[in-house]
Design an enzyme around this catalytic site. Structure first.
Site, mmCIF file in Angstrom:
data_model
loop_
_atom_site.group_PDB
_atom_site.id
_atom_site.type_symbol
_atom_site.label_atom_id
_atom_site.label_comp_id
_atom_site.label_asym_id
_atom_site.label_seq_id
_atom_site.Cartn_x
_atom_site.Cartn_y
_atom_site.Cartn_z
ATOM 1 N N ASP A 1 -35.089 -36.537 40.921
ATOM 2 C CA ASP A 1 -34.542 -36.016 42.181
ATOM 3 C C ASP A 1 -35.152 -34.666 42.555
ATOM 4 O OD1 ASP A 1 -32.758 -38.216 41.930
ATOM 5 O OD2 ASP A 1 -31.415 -36.974 40.728
ATOM 6 N N GLU B 1 -28.177 -42.199 49.803
ATOM 7 C CA GLU B 1 -28.037 -40.858 49.235
ATOM 8 C C GLU B 1 -29.334 -40.072 49.399
ATOM 9 O OE1 GLU B 1 -27.110 -41.361 45.110
ATOM 10 O OE2 GLU B 1 -29.127 -41.977 44.551
#
Length: 707
Positions: free
Chosen positions: A48, A238
């Site tokens: 991420d 997301e």
């Protein structure tokens, strides 16, 4: 570096890029960058990733306290690792003690996707977040530091989620996970006017945005969770990140759909808006606020959300065919996502930086960087291969013609890899299936490197770009493009990638002149009816590519002396005979009148009149078993390697033998097209003559034979 509304304004967090035009600035690679050095990579693991700069360093921060830095986007240095590997994370003096409130609320001992941005006061703001994992019970907080690498000091929790049966951040509303966000995956960014925003969210109630105080890094008051942008009902959406592109005037909201593990179908998507806080729409004009799972269906209903958003890239593989180099199933990505963005302030090049898993390697993940452009419709398109230092300069037909592997990413949240399909991009702009001549589409180059591709009835707009192909360990060409409805198409030219040699030692394309195109040999000259006689004039007609040399049956073309030296070489050409006469040469080379090699379109009766490569001195007949058709183009190549000889017609090997004589033992051999010392000159057309002082592979020859 302080972010501003200028080009140096670099967004931190799990996404971002500052706008750029379709064409970038910088040194342009050659058409086929075979002579460019191979890129060198040093890889790291930061799940991420989110980008921010400090001086010349490009930093990424991610989940579980991991971080890394680079100066070239190719070689990364790991700064901190996953908290499960080392609890003593040096981004904080004592991370467990300082962030205890967040860990306690989330019932966790690790962090999710952190985001770092530099505020106008020079301080670095880290938006950290912790989540329980099996529920949206999360805490999102702020820590600041004078230096990008810390130590960061906690400034407190900004948002909480998962308050079961209790009031949420929206005053008077009990927390509802179908509607309210999971307070994770932040991305802070400045808009074009210098205002600070934070977009965030994962699954649960979707993606939300808050306006922030640029002085403190905290939300402006009385916003609650902020404004809903997309998602909800536990839809698997997301990792938001927002980029402003000054050239298109749009804000681009990147998200990842699906699950992050190898079978989760993670994929990167984008929508756009004229305002930082929306409303955002996809290429079909769908309002992204309406994109959410169907609450009446089982949790994580992917089918309802999959048709929406512009899908840039998902799990895919450019397949490795039997006999091709490399290992495993091929080159590609598995569940690529949670991207951040970066724009180089000097060159204007733009990139997406993301994590990915890979074919055949399970859950192992690393950071990858892919160059980014915007197509003529104002949507981002992503390079088919990882960044290797390339610049998308002028593309030519030579870069495009050949065998391509193409991936259509579709719209699905695909949990298995999409495999490439092979097509042939032919001269004249047609596309056919791999082993067919039936057209299935068209290709075109416009505006230097703009890709206009129609395939199976759908038109795609994007960019042709040089790429480093890791399977073939060579420079090649690729394209990336989008359809009007936001379907991504990517391809790699495996004909170029498979070539094992660079520039030929002599190359004549006959584009209205006899000049050599390799830069290694002299121009050719005209001859009379024999190799040693003067006379003749150059004549040209339509060729395989552009123009071709035309031979009227009474003259020839003399190539430079000494063109071939030694016992390993390759001669390749396109032939279109108007007449066939026994012994007439298309290509001829001699050391003396007794020691010679000739490519003969019509051989003697010993090879049944078929095309052959013929050698004098020690007589050798390399018959092909093929008769070349009149008034049609045929590709002929012969390869000599230390006594072994192979002859190819239209890319297929038609002769394979040994004992071929070593003819060119000196540097003064004579060479010609269409004439020799004795026989009737050639009548017809010859194009794209290429000579190497080395032996090409079968794959090299097959690449040359694509019309």
């Amino acid at each position: 570096m302080k972010r501003s509304t200028m080009r140096g304004f670099f967004a931190a967090c799990t996404s971002g890029v500052m706008a750029a035009a379709t064409l970038t600035v910088g040194a342009t690679l050659p058409a086929v960058a075979a002579d460019e050095p191979a890129p060198r990579y040093t890889d790291v693991s930061v799940h991420d990733p989110s980008v921010v700069t400090s001086g010349n360093d490009i930093w990424i921060f991610g989940s579980h306290g991991a971080s890394a830095k680079s100066t070239d986007l190719l070689n990364w240095t790991q700064h901190t690792v996953d908290l499960t590997q080392n609890k003593n994370n040096k981004l904080f003096t004592n991370i467990q003690a300082e962030l205890k409130e967040a860990f306690d609320w989330a019932e966790s001992d690790t962090l999710w996707a952190s985001d770092v941005i530099q505020l106008p006061n020079g301080k670095y703001a880290m938006y950290y977040n912790a989540c329980k994992g099996d529920s949206p019970r999360s805490a999102l907080g702020l820590a600041t530091s004078d230096k990008v690498d810390g130590p960061f000091k906690n400034q407190g929790i900004l948002l909480k989620s998962g308050q079961w049966g209790q009031e949420s951040e929206n005053k008077g509303e009990i927390y509802n996970a179908l509607v309210h966000p999971n307070a994770v995956d932040p991305d802070a960014f400045f808009d074009k006017d210098g205002k600070l925003w934070m977009v965030y969210g994962s699954y649960s109630g979707g993606i939300y945005i808050l306006q922030m105080d640029a002085k403190t890094g905290k939300p402006l008051p009385n916003q609650g969770y902020g404004k809903h942008l997309m998602g909800g009902n536990h839809s698997r959406i997301e990792a938001p990140a927002i980029q402003y592109n000054k050239d298109t005037g749009y804000y681009y909201l990147y998200t990842s759909f699906g699950g992050l593990d190898a079978t989760g179908g993670y994929n990167m998507r984008v929508a756009r808006s004229k305002n930082p806080n929306g409303p955002y729409v996809d290429a079909k004009g769908t309002a992204m606020t309406s994109v959410k799972s169907n609450a009446s269906k089982p949790v994580f209903d992917d089918a309802t959300i999959a048709p929406h958003g512009v899908k840039l890239m998902g799990s895919h593989v450019f397949t490795r065919e039997a006999g091709s180099p490399g290992s495993g199933s091929g080159v590609g990505y598995v569940s690529p996502g949670h991207n951040t963005w970066y724009e180089d302030p000097k060159t204007g090049k733009m990139f997406l930086i993301f994590h990915s898993r890979f074919p055949d390697t399970g859950e192992m993940h690393q950071v990858r960087v892919q160059q980014l452009w915007f197509n003529n419709d104002g949507w981002p398109v992503l390079s088919p291969m990882r960044y290797a230092g390339e610049t998308a300069g002028r593309a030519s037909a030579e870069d495009v013609i050949g065998q391509w592997q193409v991936v259509n990413h579709g719209k699905e949240i695909n949990t298995t890899t999409k495999k490439s399909t092979t097509y042939t991009f032919r001269s004249g702009g047609t596309i056919t299936a791999a082993n067919s001549t039936n057209s299935v589409g068209t290709w075109k180059i416009s505006s230097r490197n703009t890709a206009n591709i129609t395939l199976n009835g759908t038109t795609f707009s994007g960019v042709y770009t040089p790429v480093w192909d890791p399977q073939y360990s060579s420079w090649s060409y690729g394209f990336t493009a989008l359809s009007k409805d936001g379907t991504s198409l990517m391809g790699r030219n495996i004909s170029l990638a498979a070539r094992s040699v660079g520039t030929p030692d002599g190359s004549w394309s006959f584009e209205g002149h006899l000049n050599d195109g390799s830069g290694k040999s002299a121009a050719a000259t005209t001859t009379g009816s024999r190799i040693g006689t003067s006379g003749g004039t150059a004549s040209y007609n339509s060729g395989v590519q552009g123009k071709a040399a035309y031979f009227n049956g009474s003259t020839g073309i003399r190539l430079p002396d000494g063109l071939i030296q030694g016992n390993s070489y390759t001669v390749s050409m396109w032939l279109k005979p108007e007449a066939l006469t026994e012994h007439t040469p298309a290509f001829f080379g001699s050391a003396t009148t007794e020691r010679w090699v000739s490519m003969v379109p019509q051989g003697h009766s010993g090879v049944s009149g078929n095309a052959m490569v013929w050698a004098g001195t020690t007589w050798y007949d390399a018959g092909t078993g093929k008769k070349l058709p009149l008034n049609q183009w045929s590709h002929v190549t012969f390869v000599v390697k230390n006594g072994a000889v192979q002859v190819y017609v239209n890319g297929q090997r038609t002769h394979n033998g040994t004992g071929f004589p070593n003819v060119f033992t000196t540097a003064n051999g004579q060479f010609a097209l269409g004439v020799n010392h004795w026989d009737t000159p050639f009548k017809g057309s010859i194009d794209e003559v290429k000579v190497w002082r080395s032996a090409l592979t079968a794959a090299d020859v097959q690449a040359l034979a694509v019309k």
